[in-house]
Motif scaffolding. Structure first.
Motif, short mmCIF file in Angstrom:
data_model
loop_
_atom_site.label_atom_id
_atom_site.label_comp_id
_atom_site.label_asym_id
_atom_site.label_seq_id
_atom_site.Cartn_x
_atom_site.Cartn_y
_atom_site.Cartn_z
N ALA A 182 0.84 -1.20 0.00
CA ALA A 182 0.00 0.00 0.00
C ALA A 182 0.88 1.25 0.00
O ALA A 182 0.60 2.22 -0.72
CB ALA A 182 -0.92 -0.01 1.21
N GLN A 183 1.94 1.22 0.78
CA GLN A 183 2.84 2.37 0.84
C GLN A 183 3.52 2.62 -0.51
O GLN A 183 3.65 3.76 -0.93
CB GLN A 183 3.93 2.11 1.89
CG GLN A 183 3.90 3.11 3.02
CD GLN A 183 4.38 2.49 4.32
OE1 GLN A 183 5.00 1.43 4.31
NE2 GLN A 183 4.08 3.13 5.41
N ARG A 184 3.91 1.56 -1.19
CA ARG A 184 4.53 1.71 -2.50
C ARG A 184 3.55 2.34 -3.49
O ARG A 184 3.90 3.20 -4.29
CB ARG A 184 4.97 0.35 -3.04
CG ARG A 184 6.20 -0.19 -2.35
CD ARG A 184 6.55 -1.56 -2.92
NE ARG A 184 7.62 -2.18 -2.16
CZ ARG A 184 7.90 -3.47 -2.19
NH1 ARG A 184 7.17 -4.28 -2.94
NH2 ARG A 184 8.88 -3.97 -1.49
N ARG A 185 2.32 1.89 -3.41
CA ARG A 185 1.29 2.40 -4.31
C ARG A 185 1.08 3.90 -4.08
O ARG A 185 0.99 4.68 -5.02
CB ARG A 185 0.01 1.62 -4.01
CG ARG A 185 -1.21 2.08 -4.70
CD ARG A 185 -2.01 0.92 -5.15
NE ARG A 185 -1.87 0.90 -6.57
CZ ARG A 185 -2.84 0.57 -7.40
NH1 ARG A 185 -3.96 0.13 -6.94
NH2 ARG A 185 -2.67 0.63 -8.66
N LEU A 186 1.06 4.28 -2.82
CA LEU A 186 0.89 5.69 -2.46
C LEU A 186 2.08 6.50 -2.98
O LEU A 186 1.91 7.58 -3.55
CB LEU A 186 0.79 5.82 -0.93
CG LEU A 186 0.14 7.08 -0.38
CD1 LEU A 186 -1.35 7.11 -0.76
CD2 LEU A 186 0.26 7.11 1.14
N ALA A 187 3.28 5.93 -2.83
CA ALA A 187 4.50 6.62 -3.27
C ALA A 187 4.53 6.80 -4.78
O ALA A 187 5.09 7.76 -5.29
CB ALA A 187 5.73 5.84 -2.80
N GLN A 188 3.90 5.86 -5.51
CA GLN A 188 3.87 5.95 -6.98
C GLN A 188 2.96 7.08 -7.45
O GLN A 188 2.98 7.44 -8.61
CB GLN A 188 3.37 4.63 -7.59
CG GLN A 188 4.41 3.53 -7.63
CD GLN A 188 3.81 2.18 -7.93
OE1 GLN A 188 2.60 2.03 -8.05
NE2 GLN A 188 4.66 1.17 -8.06
N GLY A 189 2.12 7.58 -6.52
CA GLY A 189 1.25 8.70 -6.86
C GLY A 189 0.07 8.34 -7.73
O GLY A 189 -0.57 9.21 -8.32
N GLU A 190 -0.24 7.03 -7.83
CA GLU A 190 -1.35 6.61 -8.68
C GLU A 190 -2.69 6.75 -7.95
O GLU A 190 -3.74 6.82 -8.57
CB GLU A 190 -1.18 5.15 -9.11
CG GLU A 190 -0.20 4.99 -10.25
CD GLU A 190 0.00 3.54 -10.65
OE1 GLU A 190 -0.88 2.71 -10.34
OE2 GLU A 190 1.04 3.25 -11.26
N ASP A 191 -2.62 6.75 -6.63
CA ASP A 191 -3.83 6.77 -5.81
C ASP A 191 -3.88 8.04 -5.00
O ASP A 191 -3.58 8.04 -3.82
CB ASP A 191 -3.80 5.56 -4.86
CG ASP A 191 -4.89 4.58 -5.21
OD1 ASP A 191 -6.04 5.02 -5.31
OD2 ASP A 191 -4.58 3.39 -5.38
N THR A 192 -4.25 9.15 -5.60
CA THR A 192 -4.19 10.42 -4.90
C THR A 192 -5.43 10.69 -4.07
O THR A 192 -5.42 11.50 -3.16
CB THR A 192 -3.99 11.58 -5.90
OG1 THR A 192 -4.93 11.41 -6.94
CG2 THR A 192 -2.59 11.58 -6.46
N GLN A 193 -6.51 9.97 -4.38
CA GLN A 193 -7.79 10.26 -3.71
C GLN A 193 -7.93 9.53 -2.37
O GLN A 193 -8.75 9.92 -1.55
CB GLN A 193 -8.98 9.85 -4.60
CG GLN A 193 -8.88 10.30 -6.04
CD GLN A 193 -8.96 11.81 -6.16
OE1 GLN A 193 -9.54 12.47 -5.32
NE2 GLN A 193 -8.37 12.35 -7.21
#
Ligand code: DC
Length: 219
Positions: free
Chosen positions: A151-162
Motif C-alpha cells: 500500500a505504501q509503494r502504491r501511495l508513493a507511486q502517486g497513482e492513488d491520490t484520492q
C-alpha cells in the motif's frame, strides 16, 4: 528460457520483469494487461461483467501483439497501444471480476503461450503462470510483500491520490482475497516456485536476487 513471475499486486513483479527485459533482453509479457484489455473493452462496449459467454467471445476476438524492438516491445490490442485506458481503479476492479471467469481464462491461455514461445527468452508476469500457463517454465518465482508495504509503494507511486493509506491497504487486501479465493486458477504459489519476499528489500536488491537466479538456471 521461460521465467514465470507470479504474486499479488504491488509485490514488485512488474519492476522485476522490466529488469529482465531491459538488462537481459527477455521478452516481457505482462499477462494482467490481457485481462485488463478484456475488462476495459467490455466496459466500453457495455457488456455485462457477468455475461461469461459474451466476455469469452470478446477475449477470443481480440488480437494481441507485442510490437517494437526487442527490449522495448509494447503490447497492442487490436492495434491499440497499451496505455492509460488499461489502468485506473474502475478497470482494475472490473478485471478482477472478469479474470475469475473460466471461459475468459481459457480464451486467453493460448495467446499467453504463443506470446511466450515466439521469443527465445521470455518472462511472463501474472498470477497463474507457474501453475497453469507455463507449468514447465525454467524458473518460477513467487513474488510477495506485506500488504502494508504494498500500500505504501502504491501511495508513493502517486497513482492513488484520492485515497488514504488505510483505504488503499483495504482495497489491496480485498483484491488479494478475491484473486486467492476464485475457483479457477487462484493466486497460489507453485510447489516448485522460489519465494521472493520484497518487503525488506530495495528495488535494486530484489532485482539482483532475480538476476542471480536467472543466471544460475541459464548455465
Ligand atoms: O497484474 P495486474 O494488476 O495487471 O492484474 C490485473 C488483474 O488481472 C488482477 O485482478 C489479477 C488478474 N490476473 C489474473 O487473474 N491472471 C493473470 N495471469 C494476470 C492477472
Amino acid at each position: 528460457m521461460l521465467v514465470a513471475l507470479d504474486g499479488p499486486a504491488g509485490a514488485g513483479k512488474s519492476s522485476l520483469a522490466r529488469a529482465l527485459q531491459r538488462r537481459r533482453g527477455f521478452r516481457l509479457v505482462g499477462t494482467g494487461s490481457l485481462y485488463r484489455a478484456v475488462a476495459a473493452m467490455a466496459l466500453e462496449q457495455g457488456i455485462a461483467l457477468e455475461d461469461e459467454p459474451a466476455l469469452a467471445s470478446l477475449a477470443r476476438g481480440l488480437r494481441f501483439a507485442l510490437v517494437g524492438e526487442p527490449g522495448e516491445e509494447r503490447l497492442e490490442v487490436d492495434g491499440r497501444p497499451e496505455g492509460a485506458w488499461l489502468r485506473g481503479e474502475m478497470v482494475a476492479s472490473a478485471t478482477s471480476q472478469v479474470s475469475a471467469l473460466p471461459e475468459v481464462r481459457a480464451a486467453l491461455l493460448a495467446t499467453q503461450r504463443r506470446l511466450a514461445r515466439e521469443a527465445a527468452h521470455a518472462v511472463l508476469e501474472g498470477r497463474d503462470i507457474g501453475t497453469v500457463v507455463l507449468p514447465d517454465a525454467d524458473l518460477k518465482v513467487y513474488v510477495t510483500a506485506d500488504v502494508g508495504v504494498r500500500a505504501q509503494r502504491r501511495l508513493a507511486q502517486g497513482e492513488d491520490t484520492q485515497r488514504s493509506l488505510a483505504e488503499i491497504e483495504a482495497a489491496i487486501a480485498e483484491r488479494d482475497l478475491r484473486d486467492e479465493g476464485r475457483a479457477v486458477a487462484p493466486l497460489t504459489r507453485a510447489a516448485d516456485a522460489r519465494l521472493l519476499d520484497t518487503s525488506g528489500l530495495s528495488e535494486e536488491e530484489a532485482i539482483a536476487t532475480l538476476l542471480a537466479w536467472v543466471d544460475e538456471v541459464m548455465v
